[in-house]
Design a protein around this motif. Structure first.
Motif, mmCIF file in Angstrom:
data_model
loop_
_atom_site.group_PDB
_atom_site.id
_atom_site.type_symbol
_atom_site.label_atom_id
_atom_site.label_comp_id
_atom_site.label_asym_id
_atom_site.label_seq_id
_atom_site.Cartn_x
_atom_site.Cartn_y
_atom_site.Cartn_z
ATOM 1 N N ILE A 248 0.892 -1.119 -0.143
ATOM 2 C CA ILE A 248 0.212 0.116 0.254
ATOM 3 C C ILE A 248 0.827 1.156 0.145
ATOM 4 O O ILE A 248 1.839 1.431 0.734
ATOM 5 C CB ILE A 248 -0.810 0.128 1.174
ATOM 6 N N VAL A 249 0.646 2.210 -0.878
ATOM 7 C CA VAL A 249 1.467 3.505 -1.062
ATOM 8 C C VAL A 249 1.261 4.316 0.234
ATOM 9 O O VAL A 249 0.035 4.600 0.483
ATOM 10 C CB VAL A 249 1.168 4.011 -2.296
ATOM 11 N N THR A 269 9.763 2.212 1.089
ATOM 12 C CA THR A 269 9.274 2.270 -0.284
ATOM 13 C C THR A 269 9.041 3.713 -0.539
ATOM 14 O O THR A 269 8.732 4.451 0.411
ATOM 15 C CB THR A 269 7.794 1.531 -0.768
ATOM 16 N N PRO A 270 8.961 4.104 -1.796
ATOM 17 C CA PRO A 270 8.597 5.788 -2.172
ATOM 18 C C PRO A 270 7.295 6.117 -1.587
ATOM 19 O O PRO A 270 6.184 5.173 -1.481
ATOM 20 C CB PRO A 270 8.657 6.027 -3.517
ATOM 21 N N VAL A 271 7.066 7.210 -1.095
ATOM 22 C CA VAL A 271 5.805 7.811 -0.399
ATOM 23 C C VAL A 271 5.348 8.916 -1.613
ATOM 24 O O VAL A 271 6.088 9.428 -2.154
ATOM 25 C CB VAL A 271 6.012 8.475 0.832
ATOM 26 N N ILE A 272 4.053 9.376 -1.332
ATOM 27 C CA ILE A 272 3.493 10.387 -2.126
ATOM 28 C C ILE A 272 2.883 11.413 -1.294
ATOM 29 O O ILE A 272 2.432 10.886 -0.176
ATOM 30 C CB ILE A 272 2.554 9.888 -3.197
ATOM 31 N N PHE A 273 2.666 12.522 -1.721
ATOM 32 C CA PHE A 273 1.626 13.594 -1.552
ATOM 33 C C PHE A 273 0.656 13.540 -2.587
ATOM 34 O O PHE A 273 1.021 13.989 -3.595
ATOM 35 C CB PHE A 273 2.249 15.036 -1.198
ATOM 36 N N SER A 274 -0.553 12.978 -2.163
ATOM 37 C CA SER A 274 -1.629 13.162 -3.670
ATOM 38 C C SER A 274 -2.265 14.473 -3.620
ATOM 39 O O SER A 274 -2.747 14.596 -4.748
ATOM 40 C CB SER A 274 -2.532 12.032 -3.032
ATOM 41 N N GLY A 301 10.362 9.746 -3.825
ATOM 42 C CA GLY A 301 8.992 9.971 -3.828
ATOM 43 C C GLY A 301 8.275 10.994 -4.578
ATOM 44 O O GLY A 301 9.140 11.609 -5.534
ATOM 45 N N LEU A 302 7.058 11.269 -4.329
ATOM 46 C CA LEU A 302 6.584 12.253 -5.159
ATOM 47 C C LEU A 302 5.371 13.220 -4.861
ATOM 48 O O LEU A 302 4.535 12.825 -3.701
ATOM 49 C CB LEU A 302 5.510 11.234 -6.417
ATOM 50 N N VAL A 303 5.440 14.430 -5.287
ATOM 51 C CA VAL A 303 4.286 15.415 -5.040
ATOM 52 C C VAL A 303 3.269 15.696 -6.081
ATOM 53 O O VAL A 303 3.852 15.815 -7.053
ATOM 54 C CB VAL A 303 4.957 16.737 -4.499
ATOM 55 N N MET A 304 2.022 15.401 -5.666
ATOM 56 C CA MET A 304 1.095 15.700 -6.767
ATOM 57 C C MET A 304 0.543 16.844 -6.461
ATOM 58 O O MET A 304 -0.151 16.894 -5.384
ATOM 59 C CB MET A 304 0.054 14.344 -6.763
ATOM 60 N N LEU A 388 3.942 8.428 -10.951
ATOM 61 C CA LEU A 388 3.135 7.636 -10.047
ATOM 62 C C LEU A 388 3.210 5.972 -10.541
ATOM 63 O O LEU A 388 3.249 5.175 -9.586
ATOM 64 C CB LEU A 388 1.814 8.106 -10.235
ATOM 65 N N LEU A 389 3.413 5.554 -11.443
ATOM 66 C CA LEU A 389 3.585 4.394 -12.017
ATOM 67 C C LEU A 389 4.873 3.841 -11.474
ATOM 68 O O LEU A 389 4.918 2.549 -10.972
ATOM 69 C CB LEU A 389 3.599 4.300 -13.764
ATOM 70 N N ARG A 390 5.765 4.515 -11.288
ATOM 71 C CA ARG A 390 7.002 4.070 -10.942
ATOM 72 C C ARG A 390 6.968 3.854 -9.466
ATOM 73 O O ARG A 390 7.416 2.967 -8.604
ATOM 74 C CB ARG A 390 8.160 5.414 -11.180
ATOM 75 N N VAL A 391 6.078 4.630 -8.419
ATOM 76 C CA VAL A 391 5.987 4.670 -7.115
ATOM 77 C C VAL A 391 5.222 3.435 -7.140
ATOM 78 O O VAL A 391 5.558 2.522 -5.984
ATOM 79 C CB VAL A 391 5.217 5.844 -6.498
ATOM 80 N N LEU A 392 3.997 3.010 -7.801
ATOM 81 C CA LEU A 392 3.304 2.040 -7.491
ATOM 82 C C LEU A 392 4.106 0.621 -7.995
ATOM 83 O O LEU A 392 4.153 -0.211 -7.054
ATOM 84 C CB LEU A 392 2.052 1.887 -8.584
ATOM 85 N N GLN A 393 4.999 0.770 -8.884
ATOM 86 C CA GLN A 393 5.811 -0.436 -9.023
ATOM 87 C C GLN A 393 6.808 -0.658 -7.958
ATOM 88 O O GLN A 393 7.013 -2.059 -7.616
ATOM 89 C CB GLN A 393 6.559 -0.330 -10.505
#
Length: 562
Positions: A248-249, A269-274, A301-304, A388-393
């Motif tokens: 789970i991300v 694992t990488p985290v996100i800010f959705s 990680g990733l900021v959306m 985001l695909l990269r984070v899911l993978q």
């Protein structure tokens, strides 16, 4: 011998002719072929957008070549609030702008339907499953399940246009089939009720993203709105590890500064800010600070980026598409092109959006403008959804790596106060404390000093709170209903004060109001002392490994200060 060349001048035309032996038919073929090639090149360039002055902007093409994955959408909240999750009442495949329920006039927070998602070239939508803060340790789990059920039924109603995806491979496959992929995201940790089994069952139902907090804190993670930033508790760390194990991300949107740092220090694992924006550009506590961005970059990680005007500009009314682009470019500069995505946050309650980005159909407008400065189409594809695909993978790969590791069986002891009626047995919440649990007397074996059975677990108020009995009404609400002594209209008999009406005997002669072998504890007739109800749950002494905030009488938690 060298060839001789001769020239002749045509007197009438005055043209110099080259009299070398030439096949006129071949010459015609050659000239015609060259002209044809030139025409093909010109036509191909115009159709493929080779001319930046007359062709469409890059955004118009990359969204058809790579999936646009949007980080947040609260349509499910509107579905619950407006039609009580009755999917059949929503014509989701039509443009709902003029709908009497979901239209822009009747619903200011409604910006989503299937028609506009397709117009916006959305390849995948992360649906936000949000429940009220007031549901914490009450019916948060039930409300979460209702919303999960609603999105499942909505997808089944439009099988040719919507699909549930639980992996990056499924998402890429559905994009090729021109379906809008649905990713399920829980927007706050209080939806799991402090229970790891609930987290695991949500994963089995398709949830692949979860925020640790929303605008309210939980006992184990602090929200950005908390006045006391206590960060991540020991149990919160266990939740992070279990989310990593499941795949789970982790979403840090709306979490506090210390919670963000706590997660980034331990996650695998990488985290996100959705749904977030840059704190440096607009100093709202919900936005992401630069030192967090430094750790996020190391985390890959990733900021959306959110489009909500309330979080992208000091001047809310004047926040425009340029403000959104400013935040996108800021994160690109801090995290690199692989660290930024599209969050949007449409259908959020009380949120407003720039006029150019009024609903889910407007994403091509954003990418058209970005195309003026983002000249590399691969960068635009990563922004749209590749990141985001990269984070899911990465989450999937780690989960596969540790798939044989045991599940976490830790339980979180909730703060038991006015919401204590919501649980049947608190001691089961922490198996380690069972040996230290004080077990109350059995209802079948009352103590000699007790005139009635122990209070029912559902009883919260002492008998003195009964408006019919006041402080003079000692019988417990859990008394035997077949015993007339428990009826407030027929007070218990007293040996020294018999009933005033001898013709009104007890209604059950087989069960007289007094037991000669167990006489009333108050034979004198004086009013018995007021009975104070105990906590219906067993008293639990926290185990040495429990978090200090989980004691039976804790100070007010961050979740109680919201």
């Amino acid at each position: 011998m060298p060839r001789k060349y001769s020239f002749v001048v045509s007197e009438p035309a005055g043209i110099l002719s080259y009299l070398y032996p030439v096949d006129s038919r071949k010459l015609l073929y050659v000239v015609g072929g060259v002209v044809g090639v030139v025409l093909v090149v010109i036509i191909w360039s115009s159709l493929s957008g080779g001319s930046s002055e007359t062709g469409p902007q890059p955004g118009s093409t990359v969204l058809r070549q790579a999936p646009l994955i949007v980080g947040s959408n609260y349509f499910l909240t509107n579905l619950n609030d407006l039609v009580h999750n009755q999917v059949s009442k929503v014509k989701f495949d039509q443009d709902l702008k003029n709908d009497t329920i979901f239209g822009t006039t009747s619903c200011k927070s409604c910006q989503t339907d299937l028609s506009r998602l397709k117009s916006g070239l959305v390849g995948s939508q992360i649906w936000s499953i949000d429940v009220p803060c007031a549901a914490e340790y009450k019916d948060a789990v039930a409300l979460t399940l209702e919303r999960v059920d609603a999105i499942h039924r909505l997808i089944k109603q439009y099988p040719n246009s919507l699909s549930l995806v639980t992996s990056s491979i499924e998402l890429s496959k559905n994009f090729k089939e021109k379906q809008v992929s649905s990713i399920l995201a829980v927007t706050s940790g209080h939806s799991i009720d402090g229970r790891m089994p609930v987290l695991r069952m949500l994963y089995d139902m398709g949830v692949r993203v979860m925020s640790l907090t929303s605008s309210c804190s939980s006992d184990w993670a602090s929200s950005y709105s908390s006045t006391t930033d206590s960060g991540l508790s020991t149990f919160g760390q266990d939740v992070v590890k279990e989310m990593n194990r499941l795949g789970i991300v982790i979403d840090l949107s709306e979490s506090s500064y210390n919670t963000q740092l706590g997660v980034l220090n331990i996650t695998k694992t990488p985290v996100i800010f959705s749904r977030a924006a840059a704190y440096t550009l607009f100093n709202n506590n919900r936005n992401v600070k630069d030192d967090v961005l430094e750790k996020l970059k190391l985390n890959k990680g990733l900021v959306m980026v959110t489009f909500a005007q309330q979080y992208i500009s000091n001047n809310v009314k004047n926040a425009s598409i340029s403000s959104v682009i400013d935040h996108i470019n800021y994160f690109k500069g801090k995290l690199g092109v692989t660290g930024v995505g599209i969050g949007a946050e449409y259908d959020g309650e009380s949120l407003t959006f720039p006029p150019e980005l009024s609903d889910v159909s407007t994403f091509p407008v954003l990418f058209d403008q970005l195309g003026n400065t983002w000249t590399n189409r691969d960068d635009l594809k990563n922004l749209a959804g590749g990141n985001l695909l990269r984070v899911l993978q990465a989450a999937e790969e780690y989960a596969k790596k540790v798939q044989n590791s045991p599940a976490d069986e830790t339980y979180q002891l909730p703060v038991l106060q006015s919401n204590a009626t919501c649980y049947s047995d608190f001691s089961s919440r922490n198996p380690k404390s069972l040996s230290e649990t004080e077990v109350p007397p059995s209802p079948q074996s009352p103590s000699p000093s007790s005139p009635s059975k122990s209070p029912s677990p559902d009883v919260q108020n002492p008998p003195s709170s009964n408006p019919q009995g006041g402080s003079q009404n000692p019988p417990s609400p859990s008394s035997n209903p077949q015993n007339p002594a428990s009826n407030p209209q027929n007070p218990p008999s007293n040996p020294q004060n018999p009933p005033s009406n001898p013709q009104n005997p007890p209604s059950n002669p087989q069960n007289p109001p007094s037991n000669p072998q167990n006489p009333p504890s108050n034979p004198t007739g004086s009013p018995p002392p007021q009975v104070k109800a105990e906590n219906p749950s067993p008293k639990i002494t926290p185990s040495p490994t429990s978090n200090s905030s989980q004691s039976n009488s804790p100070p007010a938690s961050p979740s109680q200060t919201r």
